[in-house]
Every structure is written in C-alpha cells, then in structure tokens.
Write a protein that holds these residues in place. Structure first.
Motif, PDB file in Angstrom:
ATOM      1  N   ALA A 122      -9.303   7.142 -11.130  1.00 62.07           N
ATOM      2  CA  ALA A 122     -10.210   7.351 -12.262  1.00 62.07           C
ATOM      3  C   ALA A 122     -11.315   6.310 -12.252  1.00 62.07           C
ATOM      4  N   ASN A 123     -12.471   6.701 -12.762  1.00 67.51           N
ATOM      5  CA  ASN A 123     -13.572   5.751 -12.891  1.00 67.51           C
ATOM      6  C   ASN A 123     -13.156   4.608 -13.813  1.00 67.51           C
ATOM      7  N   LYS A 124     -13.511   3.402 -13.439  1.00 69.91           N
ATOM      8  CA  LYS A 124     -13.076   2.242 -14.217  1.00 69.91           C
ATOM      9  C   LYS A 124     -13.594   2.276 -15.649  1.00 69.91           C
ATOM     10  N   LYS A 125     -14.732   2.896 -15.834  1.00 69.65           N
ATOM     11  CA  LYS A 125     -15.323   2.984 -17.168  1.00 69.65           C
ATOM     12  C   LYS A 125     -14.845   4.218 -17.944  1.00 69.65           C
ATOM     13  N   GLY A 126     -14.070   5.080 -17.249  1.00 67.57           N
ATOM     14  CA  GLY A 126     -13.667   6.323 -17.891  1.00 67.57           C
ATOM     15  C   GLY A 126     -14.778   7.356 -17.846  1.00 67.57           C
ATOM     16  N   MET A 127     -14.566   8.485 -18.492  1.00 75.89           N
ATOM     17  CA  MET A 127     -15.568   9.554 -18.526  1.00 75.89           C
ATOM     18  C   MET A 127     -15.462  10.307 -19.836  1.00 75.89           C
ATOM     19  N   LYS A 128     -16.588  10.551 -20.455  1.00 73.02           N
ATOM     20  CA  LYS A 128     -16.605  11.350 -21.674  1.00 73.02           C
ATOM     21  C   LYS A 128     -16.468  12.829 -21.323  1.00 73.02           C
ATOM     22  N   GLY A 129     -15.665  13.540 -22.097  1.00 69.61           N
ATOM     23  CA  GLY A 129     -15.499  14.964 -21.878  1.00 69.61           C
ATOM     24  C   GLY A 129     -16.611  15.762 -22.535  1.00 69.61           C
ATOM     25  N   LYS A 130     -16.640  17.054 -22.246  1.00 69.18           N
ATOM     26  CA  LYS A 130     -17.677  17.919 -22.795  1.00 69.18           C
ATOM     27  C   LYS A 130     -17.644  17.933 -24.324  1.00 69.18           C
ATOM     28  N   LEU A 131     -16.426  17.913 -24.893  1.00 69.29           N
ATOM     29  CA  LEU A 131     -16.318  17.931 -26.351  1.00 69.29           C
ATOM     30  C   LEU A 131     -17.018  16.732 -26.969  1.00 69.29           C
ATOM     31  N   GLU A 132     -16.783  15.563 -26.390  1.00 60.33           N
ATOM     32  CA  GLU A 132     -17.392  14.348 -26.941  1.00 60.33           C
ATOM     33  C   GLU A 132     -18.896  14.332 -26.711  1.00 60.33           C
ATOM     34  N   LEU A 133     -19.324  14.805 -25.517  1.00 65.63           N
ATOM     35  CA  LEU A 133     -20.761  14.840 -25.222  1.00 65.63           C
ATOM     36  C   LEU A 133     -21.498  15.793 -26.153  1.00 65.63           C
ATOM     37  N   ALA A 134     -20.793  16.820 -26.622  1.00 69.47           N
ATOM     38  CA  ALA A 134     -21.436  17.814 -27.489  1.00 69.47           C
ATOM     39  C   ALA A 134     -21.467  17.388 -28.947  1.00 69.47           C
ATOM     40  N   ASN A 135     -20.898  16.255 -29.285  1.00 71.21           N
ATOM     41  CA  ASN A 135     -20.845  15.811 -30.677  1.00 71.21           C
ATOM     42  C   ASN A 135     -22.241  15.816 -31.306  1.00 71.21           C
ATOM     43  N   GLY A 136     -22.340  16.429 -32.453  1.00 67.94           N
ATOM     44  CA  GLY A 136     -23.626  16.543 -33.129  1.00 67.94           C
ATOM     45  C   GLY A 136     -24.440  17.731 -32.684  1.00 67.94           C
ATOM     46  N   GLY A 137     -23.926  18.501 -31.740  1.00 68.06           N
ATOM     47  CA  GLY A 137     -24.674  19.642 -31.219  1.00 68.06           C
ATOM     48  C   GLY A 137     -23.794  20.871 -31.078  1.00 68.06           C
ATOM     49  N   THR A 138     -23.999  21.598 -29.978  1.00 70.93           N
ATOM     50  CA  THR A 138     -23.299  22.861 -29.750  1.00 70.93           C
ATOM     51  C   THR A 138     -22.513  22.790 -28.450  1.00 70.93           C
ATOM     52  N   LEU A 139     -21.258  23.214 -28.479  1.00 75.71           N
ATOM     53  CA  LEU A 139     -20.432  23.332 -27.285  1.00 75.71           C
ATOM     54  C   LEU A 139     -20.301  24.812 -26.945  1.00 75.71           C
ATOM     55  N   PHE A 140     -20.732  25.170 -25.732  1.00 75.05           N
ATOM     56  CA  PHE A 140     -20.663  26.552 -25.281  1.00 75.05           C
ATOM     57  C   PHE A 140     -19.549  26.681 -24.245  1.00 75.05           C
ATOM     58  N   LEU A 141     -18.488  27.403 -24.597  1.00 72.99           N
ATOM     59  CA  LEU A 141     -17.351  27.638 -23.707  1.00 72.99           C
ATOM     60  C   LEU A 141     -17.514  29.016 -23.076  1.00 72.99           C
ATOM     61  N   ASP A 142     -18.084  29.035 -21.880  1.00 77.72           N
ATOM     62  CA  ASP A 142     -18.329  30.293 -21.190  1.00 77.72           C
ATOM     63  C   ASP A 142     -17.059  30.718 -20.460  1.00 77.72           C
ATOM     64  N   GLU A 143     -16.840  32.023 -20.365  1.00 76.20           N
ATOM     65  CA  GLU A 143     -15.646  32.590 -19.730  1.00 76.20           C
ATOM     66  C   GLU A 143     -14.380  31.957 -20.303  1.00 76.20           C
ATOM     67  N   ILE A 144     -14.286  31.931 -21.625  1.00 71.72           N
ATOM     68  CA  ILE A 144     -13.146  31.306 -22.302  1.00 71.72           C
ATOM     69  C   ILE A 144     -11.834  31.994 -21.924  1.00 71.72           C
ATOM     70  N   GLY A 145     -11.902  33.253 -21.541  1.00 71.88           N
ATOM     71  CA  GLY A 145     -10.696  33.977 -21.145  1.00 71.88           C
ATOM     72  C   GLY A 145     -10.026  33.420 -19.911  1.00 71.88           C
ATOM     73  N   ASP A 146     -10.747  32.595 -19.130  1.00 70.29           N
ATOM     74  CA  ASP A 146     -10.189  32.016 -17.917  1.00 70.29           C
ATOM     75  C   ASP A 146      -9.624  30.614 -18.139  1.00 70.29           C
ATOM     76  N   MET A 147      -9.586  30.156 -19.388  1.00 70.12           N
ATOM     77  CA  MET A 147      -9.032  28.829 -19.655  1.00 70.12           C
ATOM     78  C   MET A 147      -7.514  28.855 -19.474  1.00 70.12           C
TER      79      MET A 147
END
Length: 644
Positions: A414-439
């Motif tokens: 893992a990166n020593k600094k860690g990594m922000k996920g899409k959910l956290e990056l989308a904070n304050g905005g919109t999260l688009f989950l495309d092809e959700i049926g394949d999760m």
C-alpha cells in the motif's frame, strides 16, 4: 526464501536459478528471476510443460471487449501508431487488459506463424497461466521491460522477444499494457532497446490521450522539466476541480509525487505542489494563453507549466462559468422533444437537492453518464466534484480500495500515505456508480451500510469520515431479475432507487428526426438527402445514440459540398438493415453460400484486409464493434481466433 524487488540478483535467488534452470546460459535481471520464482513456487508451473493456449471463447471475448470499450477506443490509435513503425519490421503489436487478456492486435502480413504462437485477440497471458512472459510479467511487476527468448518461463515461448509497457488510467489504476513482439530474432536482448523505448512512448501517449479525453471539461495542467522538455514519458498532467484540488493525473505525475516524494496526489490542492493558487495561475498565464516558469514547493529546478482551459468556457476560474456554458449537454437538451424523456426531466428537476438517490436504467449508448453529469450540473452541488466509478471496468480485487480507499500501511504494497476512495473524493459533490449491477456482492453490503450511516470507514482507518454526496447509479441490466436470482441485494436496490429514470432506446424515441439534426450540427452545416434521412430513421440502432453519433461523424467526413447521401453512410446502412433473429451457430462451411450477399462479401473482404482486427474494421466503417459482431454472426463469418 526472501524475494527482493530491486537491485542486483541476491545470492539466494542465484541459487534458485542454478537449481531449477541449470541449462539456461543467461544471467537474468532480478525482476525476471523473481517471476521465475513465482512461476515455480506460487503458480506451480513446469517450464517444460506443453504451454496450452488459453483463449476466450467468441462470446466471452465480445463481452470482454464490451466492458473495455472506452479503453479500446482510445488505445487503438496508439496501437495503430506503434504498428506503423514496427509491424513492417516483423513485429506483432498487442494491447492487453489488466488481466493479461489480449484485446487488440496488429500482425505482419504473414500472420499465421504469429497466431500459432498465441498472439491473437482473446489469448490470456497472465503470469499465473503461462509463467514469465512480456505481458503477464510487466503487469505483475508494474514496469516496462523486455522479456527475451530464454527469459520466458516456458520453453515453448523461447522464440518470442517481447517489449512491453504498462498502461495506467488517470486514477493510477493499471488498465493493461502495450506489447511489441518479434519471433526468432537473432540478436541479443540489447537489440530490443529501441523497440522498448517506442513501446513506452506509445503507452504514455495512450495514457495522456485517455487523460485528456476524461478531463476534457476540466482545467488541466502540463508540467515539464526544462531538462526533459522533449521527453514525453516525463510530462506530468494534472486535472483540477473547481476548488483547485487534483482529481486526476497521468502516471508520470503519480510516479513523481506519490512514489518519489510520498505526496498523496489525489485530493491535494495545486498550491500544495506549486507556489500559486488556481486564480494566480490563471492570472499569470493570461487565462492559459502563455506558459509559466515555476519552481515546485519541493525545491526542484524550474519547470514549465501550461494550462488548458476547457473549450466553450470563459477564460476565468471554472467555478464562475455560467451553468449553461458547459461543454456537457444540460437536462433540457438531453430531454429533447421526446415526451417520455421530457417527463423524466420534469421529475428530475423536482427531486434535485432533496437527498434522493437516482437510478438510471437503459441500454448501452442511451446516454446514462450524460444524464448523470447533467444532474450534477443542474444541482446545488455543481461546484463540487463529479466522481465516476465504473463498477464493471475495475477488477473485483480493486473495487473496494477504489470505492472506500485505505490508510497508509494498511496492507503490504500500500502507498505509505494511503489513498482516498471515490466516496471520499466525491464529498460535497456527486458520486456516479456506473454499471452498479456488476458490483460484487460483498461490496454491495458495505455500500448499503455507508449510504445508511452516511460515513466512510477506509481500510485501516480508526475513525470514520462523514459522507455528503448525491448518489446517481446506472445500469443496463434488469436489477429485478438479479434480485430474484440473489445476484443483487434487494435492500440496496431500494436504497439506490429513490427516483428511477428509464432512458428509452433510440429506436423507441419519437424525436429521432430532431436528434439526427442536432447531432449532425456538431460537425458543421450539412444537408441530408431524403433517402439518407430515411435510412437513418429506419435503422434499429442497437448501439443507440453513441452509434448514431459515430455514424454521423463518419458521414460528415465523407460528405462533399455539405451534402450527405446514402453512399456517405456506413456500409451497414447502405445495404440491408441488421437482423439478428437468424440462428447463431452457422457453420463456417456455409460461408461461401452466404457470401453471395454483397454486404457479407464486403464485410468479409474488410476483415481479411485488416487481418481480422475488429477494432480496425469498426473504425473503417464508423460503427461499433458490437455491430460488426452481430453481422458476422448473421452471415456465419468465423474469426480465425475461434479455431484455437
């Protein structure tokens, strides 16, 4: 036995080579020996094994290419560019995905010997399957390399010499690799050095083209060292959101900041990297009109910084641009004059900014992502980030870290600094989950909990991060059927389906005529003849708006004096309309009779001319690959790949 990842080959690995490969008169580099070790100890392979070809079936390959459609469409230009330079010299060019499956190829004229070696579309070159090889080992080690002759694990692959470079997307996720392979080259490994440099250069071109396509509506920066001004591999590209935060970058930028300087790039503000804010960069560059000479905050030598401001936006900070001046179509434009879509848009406007999740359904190509972006632009979150995650395009093993992120040191590698996920990056905005049926099912459970509790627990984190996002999901699948078969959680469906928006197929829309004129106007002033317009109106459009747009772009390119007639349309519209109701399994022996049809003969000739490269033929006709597959199925045309 410890396995080192860098430096010269240690003594324990030297002993391993002497014990297991005494007959090989070479001194391989550490990455090669480490791959040999994995092949023997982890994958349990025999170097003298038969080396059976692992090739996807035709249906598996079609689905695989569909899932990688965006990646293929951009990368094919780089594949073609590299092929023009090396195929005449006897090299095969291959493009793979992140699992080592070949998605595209360019072969020399005498291609039989290459296909017999397994250099075909649909072949799997994962290291766990065939041991040390160019594609599989480059993916496993995540570095550009040449695997030459006896460096291959399997003796049956000794005649190959492969120069390969990995390809990353703008989130630093491995998407695949680019490969140039020759057979039976007489020279030593050093003779392949220039080939490897060419492969690396075109891999970087593919990455940069993908970056620019993805962030065509965002402000982007190009950062170049004055010493490396002509070195494409070192050009750093950064994409910014309206607050000046980095939302994407090319691989060179990730290497420079995350690997070398241990800076968590995504989510950082640009003034944490350069001594200027977004406003200052815009002011000093005169709105992007001229380049700047700046020093990084890490004290490096001066670098050249160029800004690109999105087209159709004023030369000011993007967050001040009027909503109607966006490059992306707004809800009103997407609704067109179709009554069904207009009603959907009317309902959408009522639920905006009321914390109601939206689920968009519709066939491939109907514009699901365009609607998601338009929803974001029309909402009060328009100045926040729009973060998209294609659940079908990311390997299952990576979706969890992509969605939820992780903290530094939470797992090996893992990166020593860690990594922000899409959910956290989308904070304050919109999260688009495309092809959700394949999760994957286990992530459906985690996502449900996050949406219910409105907080994120990243891997390795001790405290949660509050979540404030508008969730928009999309799928082309029938979720009700998936729920019935236990493939999708019913409670997650109800959590995502706050407001359903069903997009009609193009063939079902009442405003096709108006839509044709609207899409055609993007390419200039053209006049459709009555016959050409009727062909467009009568076509079933299995690829929907995406296919129609490609068709009109092709027709506009062939038009003379601004007039588009039937002969300007792709071949599929000049002849019979598509009909896939015939039996699917038509034997190759019936092909001769089938080719009495002009359309079938034309298609078969084009496939042979392009050596059965589906992407190249689709580009030549200006149609989707799925369309070609349907026509091949209709006429019983069988790819040589399917014989293996």
């Amino acid at each position: 036995m410890s396995i080192h990842t860098s430096g010269s080959c240690p003594s324990d690995l030297t002993a391993f080579v002497a014990d297991h490969f005494p007959e090989r008169n070479i001194r391989p580099d550490a990455p090669i020996v480490q791959s040999w070790y994995r092949s023997v100890m982890q994958h349990r392979l025999d170097p003298h094994g038969i080396g059976e070809k692992h090739v996807l079936t035709a249906s598996e390959l079609r689905e695989h290419q569909r899932l990688h459609q965006d990646y293929l469409s951009i990368a094919s230009q780089g594949v073609t560019g590299l092929a023009k330079r090396v195929v005449p010299a006897g090299f095969a060019v291959l493009l793979s995905d992140e699992h080592g499956v070949t998605l595209d190829t360019r072969l020399p004229l005498q291609y039989d010997v290459y296909t017999q070696a397994g250099l075909i579309v649909g072949a799997c070159w994962d290291e766990s399957t065939v041991g040390t090889n160019g594609i599989g080992t480059a993916l496993a080690s995540r570095q550009a390399m040449t695997i030459h002759h006896q460096e291959h694990f399997l003796v049956s692959n000794f005649r190959l010499s492969c120069s390969v470079a990995p390809i990353y997307d703008a989130q630093n996720i491995l998407r695949g690799c680019l490969n140039a392979t020759c057979l039976n080259s007489a020279g030593p490994k050093e003779t392949q050095y220039l080939t490897l440099q060419l492969v690396v250069m075109y891999a970087r071109m593919i990455e940069n083209a993908s970056f620019r396509q993805r962030y065509r509506d965002r402000m982007t920066l190009s950062v170049k060292s004055h010493d490396d001004i002509s070195d494409l591999a070192n050009e750093q590209l950064l994409a910014l959101d309206e607050q000046g935060r980095i939302i994407g970058a090319n691989h060179a930028a990730f290497v420079s900041y995350q690997q070398e300087r241990q800076i968590d790039l995504l989510g950082s503000r640009i003034d944490q990297l350069l001594p200027a804010s977004v406003d200052e960069l815009l002011s000093q560059s005169n709105g992007g009109a001229r380049s700047l000479n700046l020093r990084t905050l890490q004290g490096d030598a001066p670098v050249g910084v160029s800004l690109r401001i999105p087209a159709l936006q004023p030369q000011t900070r993007p967050r001040t641009a009027p909503a109607g001046n966006s490059e992306h179509p707004d809800l009103q434009r997407l609704g067109g004059s179709d009554s069904r879509l207009q009603e959907g848009v009317r309902r959408l406007r009522k639920v905006l900014d009321k914390d109601i999740p939206i689920l968009i359904t519709g066939e491939t190509g109907t514009g699901k992502e365009a609607f998601a972006r338009a929803i974001h632009q029309a909402s009060a979150r328009a100045r926040g980030p729009f973060v998209a995650l294609n659940c079908a395009a990311i390997p299952e093993s990576l979706i969890e870290s992509e969605l939820f992120g992780y903290r530094g040191g939470s797992f090996t590698g893992a990166n020593k600094k860690g990594m922000k996920g899409k959910l956290e990056l989308a904070n304050g905005g919109t999260l688009f989950l495309d092809e959700i049926g394949d999760m994957p099912a286990h992530l459906q459970t985690r996502l449900l909990r996050v949406l219910a509790e409105r907080e994120i627990f990243s891997l390795g984190a001790e405290t949660p991060v509050p979540l404030d996002v508008q969730v928009v999901s999309a799928t082309h699948q029938n979720l009700a059927q998936m729920i019935a078969s236990k493939a999708f959680r019913e409670d997650l469906f109800y959590r995502l389906n706050g407001m359903p928006l069903a997009l009609p197929a193009l063939r079902e829309r009442s405003d096709r005529d108006v839509l044709i004129d609207s899409l055609l106007s993007r390419h200039g002033q053209f006049q459709l003849t009555a016959a050409a317009r009727q062909r467009l109106l009568d076509h079933p459009w299995p690829g929907n708006i995406r296919q129609l747009s490609s068709c009109l772009r092709y027709a506009a390119a062939l038009a003379e004096d601004g007039r588009i007639d039937v002969d300007c349309l792709p071949a599929e519209l000049q002849h019979l309309s598509l009909n896939t109701e015939e039996p699917a399994n038509i034997s190759a022996g019936k092909l001769a009779g089938r080719l009495e049809n002009d359309e079938a003969r034309h298609l078969h000739a084009a496939l042979r001319e392009h050596r059965w490269n589906i992407s190249a033929v689709a580009d030549a006709f200006g149609v989707a690959r799925s369309t070609l597959y349907r026509k091949m199925k209709k006429y019983g045309i069988v790819q040589p790949n399917e014989l293996f």
